[in-house]
Design a protein around this motif. Structure first.
Motif, mmCIF file in Angstrom:
data_model
loop_
_atom_site.group_PDB
_atom_site.id
_atom_site.type_symbol
_atom_site.label_atom_id
_atom_site.label_comp_id
_atom_site.label_asym_id
_atom_site.label_seq_id
_atom_site.Cartn_x
_atom_site.Cartn_y
_atom_site.Cartn_z
ATOM 1 N N UNK A 80 0.825 -1.199 0.000
ATOM 2 C CA UNK A 80 0.000 0.000 0.000
ATOM 3 C C UNK A 80 0.861 1.251 0.000
ATOM 4 N N UNK A 81 0.355 2.312 -0.586
ATOM 5 C CA UNK A 81 1.123 3.559 -0.652
ATOM 6 C C UNK A 81 1.255 4.238 0.708
ATOM 7 N N UNK A 82 0.405 3.878 1.667
ATOM 8 C CA UNK A 82 0.478 4.470 3.007
ATOM 9 C C UNK A 82 1.122 3.540 4.029
ATOM 10 N N UNK A 83 1.864 2.563 3.561
ATOM 11 C CA UNK A 83 2.543 1.604 4.433
ATOM 12 C C UNK A 83 3.712 2.295 5.115
ATOM 13 N N UNK A 84 3.622 2.463 6.436
ATOM 14 C CA UNK A 84 4.686 3.121 7.202
ATOM 15 C C UNK A 84 5.617 2.120 7.866
ATOM 16 N N UNK A 85 5.290 0.833 7.766
ATOM 17 C CA UNK A 85 6.130 -0.197 8.399
ATOM 18 C C UNK A 85 7.184 -0.749 7.461
ATOM 19 N N UNK A 86 7.009 -0.537 6.169
ATOM 20 C CA UNK A 86 7.911 -1.088 5.160
ATOM 21 C C UNK A 86 8.314 0.051 4.238
ATOM 22 N N UNK A 87 9.428 0.701 4.509
ATOM 23 C CA UNK A 87 9.830 1.907 3.779
ATOM 24 C C UNK A 87 9.918 1.697 2.259
ATOM 25 N N UNK A 88 9.374 2.639 1.538
ATOM 26 C CA UNK A 88 9.342 2.570 0.074
ATOM 27 C C UNK A 88 10.737 2.460 -0.552
ATOM 28 N N UNK A 89 11.757 3.155 -0.034
ATOM 29 C CA UNK A 89 13.084 2.996 -0.649
ATOM 30 C C UNK A 89 13.590 1.547 -0.638
ATOM 31 N N UNK A 90 13.228 0.765 0.393
ATOM 32 C CA UNK A 90 13.639 -0.642 0.451
ATOM 33 C C UNK A 90 12.992 -1.417 -0.691
ATOM 34 N N UNK A 91 11.715 -1.182 -0.898
ATOM 35 C CA UNK A 91 10.970 -1.811 -1.985
ATOM 36 C C UNK A 91 11.617 -1.470 -3.319
ATOM 37 N N UNK A 92 11.865 -0.179 -3.540
ATOM 38 C CA UNK A 92 12.432 0.269 -4.816
ATOM 39 C C UNK A 92 13.806 -0.344 -5.075
ATOM 40 N N UNK A 93 14.645 -0.439 -4.037
ATOM 41 C CA UNK A 93 15.963 -1.050 -4.209
ATOM 42 C C UNK A 93 15.840 -2.520 -4.567
ATOM 43 N N UNK A 94 14.918 -3.226 -3.898
ATOM 44 C CA UNK A 94 14.724 -4.638 -4.188
ATOM 45 C C UNK A 94 14.287 -4.833 -5.642
ATOM 46 N N UNK A 95 13.260 -4.101 -6.061
ATOM 47 C CA UNK A 95 12.749 -4.242 -7.431
ATOM 48 C C UNK A 95 13.853 -3.939 -8.437
ATOM 49 N N UNK A 96 14.589 -2.871 -8.216
ATOM 50 C CA UNK A 96 15.676 -2.495 -9.128
ATOM 51 C C UNK A 96 16.708 -3.616 -9.243
ATOM 52 N N UNK A 97 17.168 -4.141 -8.121
ATOM 53 C CA UNK A 97 18.225 -5.148 -8.136
ATOM 54 C C UNK A 97 17.713 -6.523 -8.578
ATOM 55 N N UNK A 98 16.480 -6.838 -8.284
ATOM 56 C CA UNK A 98 15.896 -8.109 -8.740
ATOM 57 C C UNK A 98 15.853 -8.118 -10.262
ATOM 58 N N UNK A 99 15.388 -7.015 -10.820
ATOM 59 C CA UNK A 99 15.326 -6.915 -12.274
ATOM 60 C C UNK A 99 16.722 -6.888 -12.888
ATOM 61 N N UNK A 100 17.626 -6.171 -12.260
ATOM 62 C CA UNK A 100 19.001 -6.091 -12.770
ATOM 63 C C UNK A 100 19.660 -7.475 -12.778
ATOM 64 N N UNK A 101 19.299 -8.322 -11.810
ATOM 65 C CA UNK A 101 19.858 -9.674 -11.730
ATOM 66 C C UNK A 101 19.182 -10.631 -12.713
ATOM 67 N N UNK A 102 18.172 -10.150 -13.431
ATOM 68 C CA UNK A 102 17.501 -10.973 -14.422
ATOM 69 C C UNK A 102 16.144 -11.493 -14.004
ATOM 70 N N UNK A 103 15.681 -11.109 -12.821
ATOM 71 C CA UNK A 103 14.380 -11.561 -12.345
ATOM 72 C C UNK A 103 13.244 -10.699 -12.863
#
Length: 143
Positions: A80-103
Motif C-alpha cells: 500500500x502507498x500508506x505503508x509506514x512499516x515497510x519503507x518505500x526505498x527498500x521496496x524500490x531497491x529490491x525491485x531495481x536489483x531483482x530486475x538487474x539480476x535478471x528476475x
C-alpha cells in the motif's frame, strides 16, 4: 523432484530487515508522533534477528546488491502507498536489483492502503482487487 519455487507473492515483506530496523530506530529517536507499530518493530526485530549482522546476512536486498547467486522466480510485490512499516526505498531497491539480476517482478501499489491491508480489511475493494491479482498471477505462472 525439483523443489524450486515457480513464483513468489510478496505482500508488504520486510525486504530489507536492516534498513527497516534503522528506519524504526530513527523514527523512535525522533519522538512521538510516530506510528504505534514502530514500538512493535524494534523488539520483534531484536527477538527474531538477534543482531544487525544477522539482519544483513539474511537480507534479500543486500544479497542482490552483493551479487550473490540466488534463484529469481517470477515475483508479484504488493504494498500500500500508506505503508509506514515497510519503507518505500527498500521496496524500490529490491525491485531495481531483482530486475538487474535478471528476475521478473511485477509491482502492485494500492493507493491509500497501509501495511497489512488485505489482512486487516479483506472485504475492501483494494483487498479484493489485490487477491484477484494474486490469483491471476499464480495461475499464469503455473501454466
Amino acid at each position: 523432484m525439483d523443489a524450486r519455487l515457480r513464483c513468489a507473492v510478496l505482500c508488504w515483506p520486510v525486504i530489507d530487515p536492516l534498513a527497516r530496523y534503522h528506519y524504526a530506530k530513527k523514527l523512535k529517536a525522533g519522538g512521538k508522533p510516530y506510528p504505534d507499530l514502530i514500538d512493535l518493530v524494534l523488539p520483534l526485530h531484536d527477538k527474531y534477528w538477534k543482531t544487525e549482522e544477522a539482519m544483513a546476512e539474511g537480507n534479500p536486498v543486500l544479497a542482490l546488491e552483493r551479487g550473490e547467486q540466488v534463484e529469481l522466480p517470477p515475483a508479484l510485490y504488493i504494498q500500500g502507498t500508506q505503508d509506514r512499516a515497510h519503507p518505500r526505498p527498500d521496496l524500490d531497491r529490491f525491485v531495481e536489483h531483482y530486475r538487474k539480476a535478471g528476475g521478473q517482478v511485477a509491482l502492485e501499489m494500492y493507493e491509500g492502503e497501509a501495511e497489512g491491508f488485505i489482512i486487516r480489511n479483506p472485504s475492501s475493494p483494494a483487498s479484493e482487487q489485490a487477491l484477484e491479482r494474486i490469483i491471476a498471477f499464480v495461475h499464469a505462472q503455473l501454466q
